[in-house]
Motif scaffolding. Structure first.
Motif, PDB file in Angstrom:
ATOM      1  N   CYS A  43       0.698  -1.147  -0.034  1.00  0.00           N
ATOM      2  CA  CYS A  43       0.084  -0.030   0.132  1.00  0.00           C
ATOM      3  C   CYS A  43       0.820   1.220   0.048  1.00  0.00           C
ATOM      4  O   CYS A  43       0.555   2.255  -0.618  1.00  0.00           O
ATOM      5  N   LEU A  44       1.877   1.311   0.790  1.00  0.00           N
ATOM      6  CA  LEU A  44       2.844   2.410   0.816  1.00  0.00           C
ATOM      7  C   LEU A  44       3.523   2.598  -0.556  1.00  0.00           C
ATOM      8  O   LEU A  44       3.484   3.625  -0.944  1.00  0.00           O
ATOM      9  N   GLY A  45       3.764   1.412  -1.141  1.00  0.00           N
ATOM     10  CA  GLY A  45       4.530   1.718  -2.580  1.00  0.00           C
ATOM     11  C   GLY A  45       3.489   2.152  -3.590  1.00  0.00           C
ATOM     12  O   GLY A  45       3.946   3.068  -4.379  1.00  0.00           O
ATOM     13  N   LYS A  46       2.216   1.640  -3.221  1.00  0.00           N
ATOM     14  CA  LYS A  46       1.184   2.356  -4.299  1.00  0.00           C
ATOM     15  C   LYS A  46       0.957   3.935  -4.130  1.00  0.00           C
ATOM     16  O   LYS A  46       0.940   4.799  -5.067  1.00  0.00           O
ATOM     17  N   TRP A  47       0.910   4.087  -2.803  1.00  0.00           N
ATOM     18  CA  TRP A  47       0.740   5.400  -2.398  1.00  0.00           C
ATOM     19  C   TRP A  47       1.836   6.435  -3.110  1.00  0.00           C
ATOM     20  O   TRP A  47       1.800   7.535  -3.355  1.00  0.00           O
ATOM     21  N   TYR A  48       3.073   5.886  -2.855  1.00  0.00           N
ATOM     22  CA  TYR A  48       4.376   6.489  -3.132  1.00  0.00           C
ATOM     23  C   TYR A  48       4.322   6.777  -4.625  1.00  0.00           C
ATOM     24  O   TYR A  48       4.707   8.158  -5.125  1.00  0.00           O
ATOM     25  N   HIS A  49       3.921   5.489  -5.488  1.00  0.00           N
ATOM     26  CA  HIS A  49       3.893   5.484  -6.943  1.00  0.00           C
ATOM     27  C   HIS A  49       2.885   6.844  -7.478  1.00  0.00           C
ATOM     28  O   HIS A  49       3.149   7.757  -8.102  1.00  0.00           O
ATOM     29  N   GLU A  50       1.556   6.822  -6.407  1.00  0.00           N
ATOM     30  CA  GLU A  50       0.498   7.757  -6.954  1.00  0.00           C
ATOM     31  C   GLU A  50       1.115   9.336  -6.539  1.00  0.00           C
ATOM     32  O   GLU A  50       0.743  10.009  -7.434  1.00  0.00           O
ATOM     33  N   ALA A  52       4.164  10.386  -6.606  1.00  0.00           N
ATOM     34  CA  ALA A  52       5.152  10.610  -7.695  1.00  0.00           C
ATOM     35  C   ALA A  52       4.516  11.051  -9.129  1.00  0.00           C
ATOM     36  O   ALA A  52       4.889  12.207  -9.663  1.00  0.00           O
ATOM     37  N   ALA A  53       3.471  10.347  -9.401  1.00  0.00           N
ATOM     38  CA  ALA A  53       2.855  10.562 -10.323  1.00  0.00           C
ATOM     39  C   ALA A  53       1.970  11.993 -10.458  1.00  0.00           C
ATOM     40  O   ALA A  53       2.054  13.006 -11.395  1.00  0.00           O
ATOM     41  N   GLU A  54       1.577  12.311  -9.113  1.00  0.00           N
ATOM     42  CA  GLU A  54       0.537  13.441  -9.018  1.00  0.00           C
ATOM     43  C   GLU A  54       1.669  14.840  -9.056  1.00  0.00           C
ATOM     44  O   GLU A  54       1.384  15.667  -9.422  1.00  0.00           O
ATOM     45  N   ALA A  55       3.057  14.521  -8.718  1.00  0.00           N
ATOM     46  CA  ALA A  55       4.031  15.598  -8.882  1.00  0.00           C
ATOM     47  C   ALA A  55       4.755  15.598  -9.927  1.00  0.00           C
ATOM     48  O   ALA A  55       5.567  16.341 -10.261  1.00  0.00           O
ATOM     49  N   GLY A  56       4.183  14.777 -11.005  1.00  0.00           N
ATOM     50  CA  GLY A  56       4.859  14.862 -12.302  1.00  0.00           C
ATOM     51  C   GLY A  56       6.172  13.924 -12.589  1.00  0.00           C
ATOM     52  O   GLY A  56       7.021  14.364 -13.579  1.00  0.00           O
ATOM     53  N   LEU A  57       6.429  13.344 -11.648  1.00  0.00           N
ATOM     54  CA  LEU A  57       7.744  12.528 -11.822  1.00  0.00           C
ATOM     55  C   LEU A  57       7.389  10.998 -12.191  1.00  0.00           C
ATOM     56  O   LEU A  57       6.744  10.303 -12.177  1.00  0.00           O
ATOM     57  N   ALA A  58       8.625  10.789 -13.140  1.00  0.00           N
ATOM     58  CA  ALA A  58       8.492   9.539 -13.845  1.00  0.00           C
ATOM     59  C   ALA A  58       8.928   8.387 -13.003  1.00  0.00           C
ATOM     60  O   ALA A  58      10.043   8.511 -12.377  1.00  0.00           O
ATOM     61  N   MET A  59       8.092   7.790 -12.631  1.00  0.00           N
ATOM     62  CA  MET A  59       8.600   6.565 -11.539  1.00  0.00           C
ATOM     63  C   MET A  59       7.468   5.261 -11.981  1.00  0.00           C
ATOM     64  O   MET A  59       6.294   5.427 -11.896  1.00  0.00           O
ATOM     65  N   TYR A  61       5.871   1.623 -10.684  1.00  0.00           N
ATOM     66  CA  TYR A  61       5.293   0.876  -9.674  1.00  0.00           C
ATOM     67  C   TYR A  61       6.706   0.052  -8.837  1.00  0.00           C
ATOM     68  O   TYR A  61       6.875   0.147  -7.697  1.00  0.00           O
ATOM     69  N   PRO A  62       7.485  -0.810  -9.666  1.00  0.00           N
ATOM     70  CA  PRO A  62       8.546  -1.532  -9.214  1.00  0.00           C
ATOM     71  C   PRO A  62       9.629  -0.338  -8.468  1.00  0.00           C
ATOM     72  O   PRO A  62      10.025  -0.859  -7.375  1.00  0.00           O
ATOM     73  N   GLU A  63       9.703   0.529  -9.129  1.00  0.00           N
ATOM     74  CA  GLU A  63      10.679   1.534  -8.436  1.00  0.00           C
ATOM     75  C   GLU A  63      10.193   2.227  -7.089  1.00  0.00           C
ATOM     76  O   GLU A  63      10.831   2.265  -6.039  1.00  0.00           O
ATOM     77  N   ALA A  64       8.897   2.312  -7.016  1.00  0.00           N
ATOM     78  CA  ALA A  64       8.120   2.965  -5.940  1.00  0.00           C
ATOM     79  C   ALA A  64       8.288   1.724  -4.745  1.00  0.00           C
ATOM     80  O   ALA A  64       8.671   2.100  -3.729  1.00  0.00           O
ATOM     81  N   LEU A  65       8.087   0.520  -5.047  1.00  0.00           N
ATOM     82  CA  LEU A  65       8.173  -0.373  -4.181  1.00  0.00           C
ATOM     83  C   LEU A  65       9.477  -0.953  -3.568  1.00  0.00           C
ATOM     84  O   LEU A  65       9.725  -1.069  -2.411  1.00  0.00           O
ATOM     85  N   GLN A  66      10.507  -0.541  -4.457  1.00  0.00           N
ATOM     86  CA  GLN A  66      11.833  -0.676  -4.005  1.00  0.00           C
ATOM     87  C   GLN A  66      12.370   0.309  -2.864  1.00  0.00           C
ATOM     88  O   GLN A  66      13.079   0.237  -2.194  1.00  0.00           O
TER      89      GLN A  66
END
Length: 101
Positions: A43-50, A52-59, A61-66
């Motif tokens: 869940c934290l990885g999903k929120w992190y990924h979301e 990053a996307a909201e901030a316009g950053l390219a990332m 989901y595997p990067e967010a999980l890492q």
């Protein structure tokens, strides 16, 4: 009352501490977290990924999980994840039913 930049700085520090705590305690299983807190590392990885996307950053989901696990997710699973017990799965399914999932 703290200013918005101060609040953001405090929240970021708390988040980093939470992630560090989870990385240094791999014995805390995701299923246990999900059943107790209704969120887990994924869940934290999903929120992190979301975020990053909201901030316009390219990332991806595997990067967010890492970023959350401190290693590739598949490596963490191989090294630390234990199978859920039948009791845990029963509780998890009941929790999902309550949430309409």
């Amino acid at each position: 009352m703290t200013s918005e930049p101060d609040t953001t700085q405090i929240e970021a520090a708390v988040f980093r501490r939470l992630v560090t705590h989870l990385q240094t305690h791999p014995d805390i299983q995701n299923m246990e977290l999900m059943l107790l807190a209704r969120f887990c590392r994924n869940c934290l990885g999903k929120w992190y990924h979301e975020a990053a996307a909201e901030a316009g950053l390219a990332m991806d989901y595997p990067e967010a999980l890492q970023a959350i696990y401190g290693m590739p997710y598949e490596t963490w699973k191989q090294q630390h994840q234990r199978p859920a017990t039948p009791e845990q799965m029963e509780k998890f399914k009941a929790m999902q039913s309550e949430n309409g999932a």
